[in-house]
Scaffold this motif. Structure first.
Motif, mmCIF file in Angstrom:
data_model
loop_
_atom_site.group_PDB
_atom_site.id
_atom_site.type_symbol
_atom_site.label_atom_id
_atom_site.label_comp_id
_atom_site.label_asym_id
_atom_site.label_seq_id
_atom_site.Cartn_x
_atom_site.Cartn_y
_atom_site.Cartn_z
ATOM 1 N N THR A 38 0.646 -1.665 -0.102
ATOM 2 C CA THR A 38 -0.264 -0.297 -0.133
ATOM 3 C C THR A 38 0.900 1.812 0.033
ATOM 4 O O THR A 38 2.129 1.277 0.485
ATOM 5 C CB THR A 38 -0.666 0.001 1.281
ATOM 6 O OG1 THR A 38 -1.651 -1.271 0.925
ATOM 7 C CG2 THR A 38 -1.784 1.438 1.453
ATOM 8 N N GLU B 16 -5.874 2.539 -7.814
ATOM 9 C CA GLU B 16 -5.776 1.209 -8.276
ATOM 10 C C GLU B 16 -5.779 0.055 -7.123
ATOM 11 O O GLU B 16 -6.513 -0.690 -7.317
ATOM 12 C CB GLU B 16 -4.411 1.167 -8.977
ATOM 13 C CG GLU B 16 -4.884 1.916 -10.426
ATOM 14 C CD GLU B 16 -3.040 1.839 -11.374
ATOM 15 O OE1 GLU B 16 -2.240 0.688 -10.673
ATOM 16 O OE2 GLU B 16 -2.942 3.079 -12.485
ATOM 17 N N HIS B 17 -5.614 0.550 -5.786
ATOM 18 C CA HIS B 17 -4.793 0.108 -4.772
ATOM 19 C C HIS B 17 -6.344 -0.830 -4.273
ATOM 20 O O HIS B 17 -6.962 -1.639 -4.185
ATOM 21 C CB HIS B 17 -4.315 -0.239 -3.973
ATOM 22 C CG HIS B 17 -4.258 -1.226 -2.572
ATOM 23 N ND1 HIS B 17 -3.559 -1.578 -2.356
ATOM 24 C CD2 HIS B 17 -5.618 -0.112 -1.547
ATOM 25 C CE1 HIS B 17 -4.029 -2.058 -1.097
ATOM 26 N NE2 HIS B 17 -4.581 -1.422 -0.668
ATOM 27 N N ASP B 18 -7.220 0.930 -4.219
ATOM 28 C CA ASP B 18 -8.726 0.434 -3.488
ATOM 29 C C ASP B 18 -9.080 -0.166 -4.125
ATOM 30 O O ASP B 18 -10.213 -0.893 -4.214
ATOM 31 C CB ASP B 18 -9.389 1.623 -3.474
ATOM 32 C CG ASP B 18 -8.963 2.481 -2.064
ATOM 33 O OD1 ASP B 18 -7.729 1.902 -0.691
ATOM 34 O OD2 ASP B 18 -8.530 3.829 -1.997
ATOM 35 N N ALA B 19 -9.105 0.234 -6.156
ATOM 36 C CA ALA B 19 -10.172 -0.641 -7.075
ATOM 37 C C ALA B 19 -10.267 -2.223 -7.313
ATOM 38 O O ALA B 19 -10.861 -3.011 -7.058
ATOM 39 C CB ALA B 19 -10.275 0.158 -8.699
ATOM 40 N N ALA B 20 -8.951 -2.482 -6.956
ATOM 41 C CA ALA B 20 -8.900 -3.775 -6.751
ATOM 42 C C ALA B 20 -9.512 -4.228 -5.793
ATOM 43 O O ALA B 20 -9.936 -5.858 -6.158
ATOM 44 C CB ALA B 20 -7.479 -3.614 -6.932
ATOM 45 N N ARG B 21 -9.662 -3.453 -4.284
ATOM 46 C CA ARG B 21 -9.958 -4.348 -3.408
ATOM 47 C C ARG B 21 -11.595 -4.088 -3.102
ATOM 48 O O ARG B 21 -12.161 -4.356 -2.632
ATOM 49 C CB ARG B 21 -9.119 -4.375 -2.370
ATOM 50 C CG ARG B 21 -7.911 -4.633 -2.197
ATOM 51 C CD ARG B 21 -6.700 -4.367 -1.127
ATOM 52 N NE ARG B 21 -5.454 -4.948 -0.771
ATOM 53 C CZ ARG B 21 -4.487 -4.630 -2.234
ATOM 54 N NH1 ARG B 21 -4.511 -4.800 -2.631
ATOM 55 N NH2 ARG B 21 -3.741 -5.810 -1.736
ATOM 56 N N THR C 166 -12.471 6.756 -6.805
ATOM 57 C CA THR C 166 -12.460 5.315 -8.065
ATOM 58 C C THR C 166 -13.700 5.738 -8.322
ATOM 59 O O THR C 166 -13.944 5.378 -9.481
ATOM 60 C CB THR C 166 -12.518 4.856 -6.745
ATOM 61 O OG1 THR C 166 -14.015 4.372 -5.839
ATOM 62 C CG2 THR C 166 -11.553 4.429 -6.008
#
Length: 315
Positions: free
Chosen positions: A93, A218-223, A230
């Motif tokens: 992160t 990108e990190h948030d969208a992937a989770r 997002t």
């Protein structure tokens, strides 16, 4: 013999003391003390605005700052605890790559972090109860709202940060709630004046979270995490970042013309070179410490606003 025993004793004492000092350092870093400036400024804006109207007690101010900082430290610990527990925060992160994260790094026990957070909440609550007894029930109401906001930020079942309400939440906490609360503690009555004055600073605190979420989009969208970044996408999110900054300065200018601020508040425009540099940096590439860089503008803006209120009070 005595000439050799003293250095050995000192060496052993140093070795024994090192783990304790290291653990203190980890706890200190885990609370994210650099973020406390935002809370201190919010309280100081409200208290200084009260001083303009002839109401100021340093002891009440100190108690308010202390209570709020304890609450803020607890909120930071709980934020990290629930994010790590849910698997939202990892060593990959963005926030863990630019700042120490003792919980992720295994330096601190998750259960101990949670329990320490609740202990800090209790300490902050003790100050709140004392101020409620001294000043009245609005202190309790404002404190309970702030406490709920700090816990529910990432704690289930609410976790409102991850349903695109994080920016609204931090705006309300570090804007109207803290500034109005500090005002009430000093004056003993509620007013819309501190609410209006709190808006520019609260907007900039929200901008810090926008910067954080732009970096982690990108990190948030992937989770499956929903944030304003997002939802809007990086380009529109960056536009929102710019608009919040413009709004903060425009609001101060308007409040200085129409009240309750005076032309002294235009001192905040001395922070514009930093704002311009931030915009250029964010436009080129979102840095890993984008939230920390934005917080520097927030701090400088807030300090200049406090200085303008002090000058107004004195002159």
């Amino acid at each position: 013999m005595s000439g050799t025993s003293c250095p050995v004793r000192v060496q052993l004492e140093n070795r024994a003391g090192r783990p304790t000092m290291t653990k203190i350092k980890y706890w200190f870093l885990a609370t994210r003390p650099w973020s406390f400036a935002m809370s201190a400024i919010s309280v100081t804006v409200g208290a200084t605005l009260a001083a303009v109207h002839g109401h100021f007690s340093f002891s009440l101010y100190l108690a308010t700052v202390s209570g709020v900082v304890f609450m803020h430290a607890a909120g930071n610990l709980l934020n990290d605890y629930f994010d790590v527990k849910a698997g939202v925060d990892t060593l990959e992160t963005g926030t863990a790559r630019y700042r120490p994260h003792p919980l992720l790094q295994g330096r601190l026990s998750p259960i101990l972090v949670r329990n320490t957070a609740f202990s800090l909440l209790a300490l902050g609550g003790a100050f709140g109860i004392a101020l409620t007894i001294l000043r009245g029930w609005p202190v309790l109401a404002i404190g309970l709202l702030g406490t709920f906001g700090a816990i529910a930020y990432t704690a289930p079942p609410f976790r409102y940060k991850y349903i695109a309400l994080g920016e609204a939440g931090v705006f309300l906490i570090w804007g109207p709630l803290m500034v109005s609360g500090a005002w009430f503690v000093q004056t003993g009555f509620l007013s819309l004046e501190p609410v209006w004055v709190s808006i520019p600073f609260g907007v900039l605190v929200a901008q810090v979270l926008v910067a954080n979420n732009l970096r982690d989009v990108e990190h948030d969208a992937a989770r499956g995490i929903t944030t304003i970044a997002t939802l809007m996408g990086p380009s529109n999110g960056l536009l929102l970042y710019l608009l919040l900054m413009v709004f903060a300065y425009a609001a101060v200018a308007l409040l200085s013309l129409a009240g309750p601020l005076t032309p002294w508040s235009l001192l905040v425009f001395l922070s514009m070179p930093l704002a311009w540099r931030l915009i250029r940096e964010m436009s080129r590439e979102i840095p890993e410490d984008s939230d920390a860089r934005t917080a520097r503008l927030d701090t400088l803006f807030g300090l200049l606003l406090v200085i303008s209120l002090v000058l107004e009070s004195v002159l």
